[in-house]
Design an enzyme around this catalytic site. Structure first.
Site, PDB file in Angstrom:
ATOM      1  N   ASP A 181      77.984  20.536  22.278  1.00 47.07           N
ATOM      2  CA  ASP A 181      77.619  21.106  23.103  1.00 47.07           C
ATOM      3  C   ASP A 181      79.038  21.899  24.073  1.00 47.07           C
ATOM      4  O   ASP A 181      79.675  21.120  24.153  1.00 47.07           O
ATOM      5  CB  ASP A 181      76.254  20.973  23.745  1.00 47.07           C
ATOM      6  CG  ASP A 181      76.745  19.216  24.807  1.00 47.07           C
ATOM      7  OD1 ASP A 181      77.394  18.381  24.819  1.00 47.07           O
ATOM      8  OD2 ASP A 181      76.290  19.827  26.386  1.00 47.07           O
ATOM      9  N   GLU A 187      76.486  16.832  27.232  1.00 44.34           N
ATOM     10  CA  GLU A 187      77.072  15.979  27.805  1.00 44.34           C
ATOM     11  C   GLU A 187      76.941  17.440  28.955  1.00 44.34           C
ATOM     12  O   GLU A 187      77.191  16.467  29.748  1.00 44.34           O
ATOM     13  CB  GLU A 187      78.632  15.882  26.872  1.00 44.34           C
ATOM     14  CG  GLU A 187      79.459  14.702  27.936  1.00 44.34           C
ATOM     15  CD  GLU A 187      80.040  15.890  28.576  1.00 44.34           C
ATOM     16  OE1 GLU A 187      80.587  15.020  29.540  1.00 44.34           O
ATOM     17  OE2 GLU A 187      80.332  17.020  28.775  1.00 44.34           O
TER      18      GLU A 187
HETATM   19 ZN   LIG Z   1      83.642  17.745  27.822  1.00 41.29          ZN
END
Ligand SMILES: [Zn+2]
Length: 434
Positions: A109, A174
């Site tokens: 992501d 994340e």
């Molecule tokens: Zn990162």
């Protein structure tokens, strides 16, 4: 034989540069951004692509969405994120037996590119200019993720089979705080050593600072500015509390020290309050970030662990004290809402895994240093839930994180592939039959 293999790895990377660039281009082309700080995310496209890619490489592929009910109990869990069409993808390359295992973790992501017209070239078209790859996610961290996958490909191309297992995790969310990696740990993925390919310019980082995102809201009493004395100005009250936080930060700068990390900080990131110049505002909301250390020196220069809860308590105490000095705030106390946390971790520098990684890295980059990552990453769940020795080591540059015109040194990208391939051999070992 030994040096032959190292040379063969080097030659393979040199020969395949164009192919590797085109793989990176493919990954950058996916707009895998998170939305609303990770509540939603657009990771599906890139994860489907990687699933197919891993399968073609001969890996066993496991794709699964985080289940909030299963992971909500872990430290660092971020509530209220949804996972429809959002899957982690884990590739397992089974070893022949007898070696150590290695886990390589990267997030797919990205944060949104911001104003796309401010970019020199479009953020989702990876372009090379004067020795750098440009595009959203080059540094953070599709570059690192791509390098790990390509390193496994180098060994495959050379017909080298590994003794132990190699696990590559392409995780989601994340940037939203790390639920993707928590879910991988909960699913049971473990190894004898773990690498996170976040940007370190290939320095070996066995430690990172943690971060809390927090918010407090001050309530006042609305009136016309002309009768200000009848109201209570929430923005001005909030400024008192901001001042108190700044004093705490200054004290931290002088007192909190770690051998590999810079000092902890408090950043006032967003202030919202009031409706216009002539109105005494009745509400003010302040968002701030607290960067904190996993351990710090005490007055006798012993490195002692820091409890994240103690950091939160210290901030709340600072706010409480500031409220105490104000009659209105005494009656309208302010509570900090801790809405996101990225915990920190620390692996002992003398762990064999840290030393092996340093050695593998120095084969290609002799000046490789030990250092610490100043920001949060997925290391904490791998270290705390997975109980693995963890390092951060990747080709990107920290200064490029979340920037307009984000970029990565192209040579570092190719060197990362070579380093990772060497680390796989050094740590996991080559199967006997070979
Ligand atoms: Zn990162």
């Amino acid at each position: 034989m030994e040096t032959d293999i190292r040379q063969a790895i080097h030659n393979t990377v040199a020969k395949n540069k164009a192919v590797y660039f085109s793989f990176l281009k493919d990954l950058i082309a996916f707009d895998s951004r998170i939305l609303q700080a990770g509540k939603y995310g657009q990771e599906k496209g890139i994860q489907d692509y990687l699933k197919a890619y891993f399968k073609k490489m001969g890996a066993t592929v496991d794709a699964f969405s985080p289940d909030n009910d299963k992971i909500c109990g872990y430290a660092g869990f971020n509530p209220n994120h949804t996972y429809k069409d959002r899957e982690n993808v884990v590739a397992v390359f089974k070893g022949a037996g007898g070696g150590r295992s290695l886990l390589m973790n990267g997030h797919c992501d990205i944060v949104p590119p911001g104003d796309e017209t401010a970019w020199t070239s479009p953020p989702f078209v990876c372009e090379e200019r004067s020795g750098r790859f440009y595009g959203r996610g080059t540094t953070d961290m599709k570059g690192g993720l791509a390098a790990a996958i390509l390193a496994a490909g180098v060994l495959k191309e050379l017909g080298i089979s590994l003794a132990g297992d190699l696990i590559i995790e392409s995780v989601i969310d994340e940037e939203g705080g790390g639920n993707g990696t928590i879910a991988c740990c909960d699913r049971g993925y473990r190894a004898d050593g773990a690498v996170i390919m976040e940007p370190t310019r290939m320095a070996v980082m066995p430690v990172n600072r943690g971060a809390f995102l927090a918010r407090f809201t001050v309530t006042g009493k609305q009136t016309h500015a002309a009768t200000k004395g009848l109201g209570v100005n929430a923005v001005e009250k909030a400024m008192r509390l901001i001042e108190a936080l700044k004093e705490t930060e200054t004290r931290w700068l002088m007192t909190k020290k770690h051998p590999l990390l810079s000092n902890p900080t408090i950043n006032i990131g967003k202030i919202e309050g009031g409706s216009g110049a002539s109105v005494v505002p009745e509400r003010c909301t302040v968002d701030f970030d607290v960067e904190f250390l996993p351990s710090e020196y005490d007055s006798d220069y012993r490195l002692l662990p820091v409890s994240p809860q103690a950091v939160k308590d210290e901030i709340q105490h600072c706010i409480d004290l500031a409220c105490k000095g104000d009659a209105w705030l005494c009656e309208h106390p302010v509570t900090v809402d801790w809405y996101q946390e990225t915990l920190c971790f620390e692996t002992d520098q003398n762990e064999p895994f840290v030393q092996t990684a340093l050695q593998s890295c120095r084969r290609i980059l002799p000046d490789t240093a030990l250092d610490g990552l100043p920001c949060g990453c997925d290391g904490a769940p791998l270290a705390h839930i997975g109980k693995m020795p963890v390092i951060i080591m990747g080709p990107g540059d920290l200064e490029e994180l979340h920037t307009t015109d984000e970029s990565m040194d192209s040579e570092k990208f190719y060197q990362a592939i070579e380093v990772y391939a060497n680390l796989m051999i050094d740590w996991i070992g080559i199967a006997d039959s070979k």
